[in-house]
Design a protein around this motif. Structure first.
Motif, PDB file in Angstrom:
ATOM      1  N   GLU A   1       5.915   5.427  -1.290  1.00 30.36           N
ATOM      2  CA  GLU A   1       6.901   5.187  -0.236  1.00 30.36           C
ATOM      3  C   GLU A   1       6.270   4.685   1.052  1.00 30.36           C
ATOM      4  O   GLU A   1       6.984   4.327   1.998  1.00 30.36           O
ATOM      5  CB  GLU A   1       7.695   6.456   0.048  1.00 30.36           C
ATOM      6  N   GLN A   2       4.941   4.657   1.101  1.00 32.10           N
ATOM      7  CA  GLN A   2       4.274   4.203   2.323  1.00 32.10           C
ATOM      8  C   GLN A   2       4.613   2.739   2.612  1.00 32.10           C
ATOM      9  O   GLN A   2       4.706   1.930   1.690  1.00 32.10           O
ATOM     10  CB  GLN A   2       2.767   4.393   2.201  1.00 32.10           C
ATOM     11  N   PRO A   3       4.785   2.381   3.877  1.00 35.00           N
ATOM     12  CA  PRO A   3       5.177   1.009   4.235  1.00 35.00           C
ATOM     13  C   PRO A   3       4.170  -0.028   3.749  1.00 35.00           C
ATOM     14  O   PRO A   3       2.983   0.272   3.558  1.00 35.00           O
ATOM     15  CB  PRO A   3       5.215   1.045   5.765  1.00 35.00           C
ATOM     16  N   ASN A   4       4.651  -1.239   3.554  1.00 32.53           N
ATOM     17  CA  ASN A   4       3.789  -2.315   3.070  1.00 32.53           C
ATOM     18  C   ASN A   4       2.638  -2.617   4.012  1.00 32.53           C
ATOM     19  O   ASN A   4       1.514  -2.887   3.564  1.00 32.53           O
ATOM     20  CB  ASN A   4       4.606  -3.594   2.871  1.00 32.53           C
ATOM     21  N   GLY A   5       2.906  -2.608   5.325  1.00 30.82           N
ATOM     22  CA  GLY A   5       1.855  -2.996   6.259  1.00 30.82           C
ATOM     23  C   GLY A   5       1.451  -4.438   6.032  1.00 30.82           C
ATOM     24  O   GLY A   5       2.286  -5.285   5.717  1.00 30.82           O
ATOM     25  N   ASP A   6       0.162  -4.725   6.146  1.00 33.45           N
ATOM     26  CA  ASP A   6      -0.287  -6.086   5.856  1.00 33.45           C
ATOM     27  C   ASP A   6      -0.531  -6.244   4.358  1.00 33.45           C
ATOM     28  O   ASP A   6      -0.363  -5.301   3.576  1.00 33.45           O
ATOM     29  CB  ASP A   6      -1.535  -6.451   6.676  1.00 33.45           C
ATOM     30  N   PHE A   7      -0.933  -7.431   3.959  1.00 32.74           N
ATOM     31  CA  PHE A   7      -1.105  -7.720   2.533  1.00 32.74           C
ATOM     32  C   PHE A   7      -2.172  -6.825   1.910  1.00 32.74           C
ATOM     33  O   PHE A   7      -2.014  -6.350   0.777  1.00 32.74           O
ATOM     34  CB  PHE A   7      -1.458  -9.198   2.351  1.00 32.74           C
ATOM     35  N   ALA A   8      -3.250  -6.565   2.644  1.00 32.29           N
ATOM     36  CA  ALA A   8      -4.325  -5.731   2.112  1.00 32.29           C
ATOM     37  C   ALA A   8      -3.832  -4.313   1.823  1.00 32.29           C
ATOM     38  O   ALA A   8      -4.181  -3.716   0.801  1.00 32.29           O
ATOM     39  CB  ALA A   8      -5.501  -5.704   3.089  1.00 32.29           C
ATOM     40  N   ARG A   9      -3.016  -3.782   2.703  1.00 31.10           N
ATOM     41  CA  ARG A   9      -2.493  -2.427   2.515  1.00 31.10           C
ATOM     42  C   ARG A   9      -1.597  -2.365   1.281  1.00 31.10           C
ATOM     43  O   ARG A   9      -1.666  -1.415   0.494  1.00 31.10           O
ATOM     44  CB  ARG A   9      -1.725  -1.992   3.759  1.00 31.10           C
ATOM     45  N   THR A  10      -0.756  -3.371   1.096  1.00 32.09           N
ATOM     46  CA  THR A  10       0.102  -3.415  -0.093  1.00 32.09           C
ATOM     47  C   THR A  10      -0.738  -3.466  -1.362  1.00 32.09           C
ATOM     48  O   THR A  10      -0.444  -2.770  -2.345  1.00 32.09           O
ATOM     49  CB  THR A  10       1.036  -4.638  -0.030  1.00 32.09           C
ATOM     50  N   ILE A  11      -1.775  -4.289  -1.357  1.00 29.41           N
ATOM     51  CA  ILE A  11      -2.622  -4.435  -2.541  1.00 29.41           C
ATOM     52  C   ILE A  11      -3.381  -3.147  -2.849  1.00 29.41           C
ATOM     53  O   ILE A  11      -3.477  -2.720  -4.013  1.00 29.41           O
ATOM     54  CB  ILE A  11      -3.602  -5.610  -2.351  1.00 29.41           C
ATOM     55  N   VAL A  12      -3.916  -2.492  -1.840  1.00 32.80           N
ATOM     56  CA  VAL A  12      -4.648  -1.244  -2.070  1.00 32.80           C
ATOM     57  C   VAL A  12      -3.709  -0.163  -2.586  1.00 32.80           C
ATOM     58  O   VAL A  12      -4.062   0.585  -3.509  1.00 32.80           O
ATOM     59  CB  VAL A  12      -5.354  -0.791  -0.776  1.00 32.80           C
ATOM     60  N   ARG A  13      -2.518  -0.069  -2.024  1.00 31.23           N
ATOM     61  CA  ARG A  13      -1.525   0.893  -2.525  1.00 31.23           C
ATOM     62  C   ARG A  13      -1.210   0.614  -3.987  1.00 31.23           C
ATOM     63  O   ARG A  13      -1.159   1.523  -4.823  1.00 31.23           O
ATOM     64  CB  ARG A  13      -0.247   0.808  -1.686  1.00 31.23           C
TER      65      ARG A  13
END
Length: 264
Positions: A100-112
């Motif tokens: 449920e954590q927000p996407n943030g930037d592209f790197a954050r989405t990919i790490v999640r």
């Protein structure tokens, strides 16, 4: 002048037997993460990635639908996949805090995505041996999808971590921020323990060593450092969520809440 009062759909009641709760937890993981990925549609850094994230979101939505349908069948109280998705309050959701954590930037989405997919690939592969035929069939389909999700996210983690100074910094910041949400994937409460003992479910704790090995190998190639902190965030499985889930559900459920029973 007369105003017509708005009708808002009420929350459903759910009979959370161990098997129903188990299916809902995995379905909620898939639905919420799939919704997060859908938020990138039209905003990804390149067209190919726009399509890839959307397709992974659709994979997860498909998993959620199958699991919600099975939960409804098992519960036998007249609920269905739409009611489970659209007519439960935030505290009735049982998904991992990570998804449920927000996407943030592209790197954050990919790490999640990487942290979750590395777990899901192992979990669904193990679940193909479930004594529950329906769950085993869902697992067989889901594992193929999760294997692709893991490969895709791993390649991006390496590109970002071992790329420019900026991409490395963003990827490392995402790892540092999201690491505390990873331990929850390997927990099992008393409700789930009974299913594990009967062969219906897999003990997620047995997958942690292999998950850590996979994550460590990719992180090493990406020149990223995994945090050493042992304190971890928990609560999603029992309905205690971050503030982010409420905002997500207000968007996800807005149509059904405003126009109860609408179909198209």
């Amino acid at each position: 002048m007369q105003f017509k009062a708005m009708v808002v759909a009420a929350n459903i009641e759910v009979l959370e037997t161990p098997l129903v709760l188990y299916a809902l937890r995995r379905a909620d993981d898939a639905l919420i993460l799939g919704h997060r990925l859908s938020e990138w549609c039209g905003h990804a850094p390149m067209l190919e990635e726009d399509m890839a994230l959307a397709n992974m979101g659709l994979d997860l939505l498909g998993q959620a639908r199958e699991l919600y349908s099975y939960a409804a069948q098992t519960e036998g109280k007249g609920n269905d996949e739409d009611k489970f998705a659209y007519l439960r309050d935030v505290r009735q959701y049982r998904n991992l805090l990570l998804v449920e954590q927000p996407n943030g930037d592209f790197a954050r989405t990919i790490v999640r995505q990487f942290f979750y997919a590395a777990f899901a690939d192992l979990y669904w592969r193990a679940m193909t041996k479930s004594s529950d035929a329906t769950l085993a069939a869902i697992a067989a389909k889901s594992e193929k999808e999760s294997a692709y999700h893991l490969r895709h996210a791993s390649e991006w983690v390496i590109r970002l971590g071992d790329g420019t100074a900026e991409s490395h910094a963003r990827a490392q910041a995402a790892v540092d921020d999201l690491w505390s949400f990873t331990a929850e994937m390997f927990d099992a409460d008393d409700s789930e323990r009974a299913l594990i003992e009967s062969g219906v479910a897999v003990d997620p704790a047995t997958l942690r060593a292999q998950w850590l090995k996979t994550v460590s190998l990719v992180a090493s190639e990406a020149t990223l450092a995994l945090p050493s902190a042992e304190w971890m965030q928990k609560g999603g499985r029992s309905g205690r969520h971050s503030e982010h889930l409420g905002h997500l559900l207000s968007e996800l459920q807005s149509m059904q809440r405003t126009f109860p029973g609408a179909s198209w």
